[in-house]
Design a protein around this motif. Structure first.
Motif, PDB file in Angstrom:
ATOM      1  N   SER A 115       0.830  -1.198   0.000  1.00  0.00           N
ATOM      2  CA  SER A 115       0.000   0.000   0.000  1.00  0.00           C
ATOM      3  C   SER A 115       0.862   1.243   0.000  1.00  0.00           C
ATOM      4  O   SER A 115       1.878   1.291   0.693  1.00  0.00           O
ATOM      5  N   ASN A 149      -4.078   2.463   2.175  1.00  0.00           N
ATOM      6  CA  ASN A 149      -4.989   3.202   1.307  1.00  0.00           C
ATOM      7  C   ASN A 149      -6.363   2.526   1.252  1.00  0.00           C
ATOM      8  O   ASN A 149      -6.546   1.390   1.694  1.00  0.00           O
ATOM      9  N   GLN A 151      -8.128   1.374  -1.171  1.00  0.00           N
ATOM     10  CA  GLN A 151      -8.265   0.196  -2.032  1.00  0.00           C
ATOM     11  C   GLN A 151      -7.863  -1.079  -1.292  1.00  0.00           C
ATOM     12  O   GLN A 151      -8.554  -2.093  -1.378  1.00  0.00           O
TER      13      GLN A 151
END
Length: 130
Positions: A37, A45, A47
């Protein structure tokens, strides 16, 4: 994850029809899980968090003897900037019973062009030593 608990009564099947079922099965079958990340604001993050939230459908299948590696990249040089991301990863790995076998937090990295040879070597060695 919508928090609808559909998966709880449907054998881990999610109400969402996307690529996550295939990804989860690959993770269930894997011996080593590598999560990565960027660190934008002291944590993983959105996502990656969305992927981790979807683990709920298969918590029990993901639990157990897996090795885990965590990689982050961030613009800030101060390593404490990754502490929130590291804490999230550590708690998740502990809950799932995964053995953390590697971690690399790269600072001073706003773009891939900012990576230094020692960063790439450290990542390579981490993978080679698994």
């Amino acid at each position: 994850c919508l928090g609808c608990y559909y998966c709880a009564s449907h054998g881990g099947e999610c109400v969402r029809r996307d690529d996550m079922a295939d990804l989860l099965q690959q993770m269930i079958d894997a011996d080593v899980i590598v999560l990565a990340s960027p660190v934008y604001f002291y944590s993983i993050n959105a996502q990656l968090k969305a992927v981790i939230d979807r683990f709920y459908a298969n918590n029990e299948a993901l639990m157990g003897k897996k090795k885990a590696v965590f990689l982050t990249a961030m613009a800030d040089e101060d390593q404490k900037t990754a502490s929130g991301a590291n804490a999230s990863f550590d708690l998740m790995a502990d809950y799932l019973g995964w053995e953390i076998v590697g971690r690399l937090n790269v600072g001073g990295c706003s773009t891939a062009d900012d990576l230094h040879e020692e960063d790439l070597t450290a990542a390579y060695e981490l993978g080679r030593n698994l």
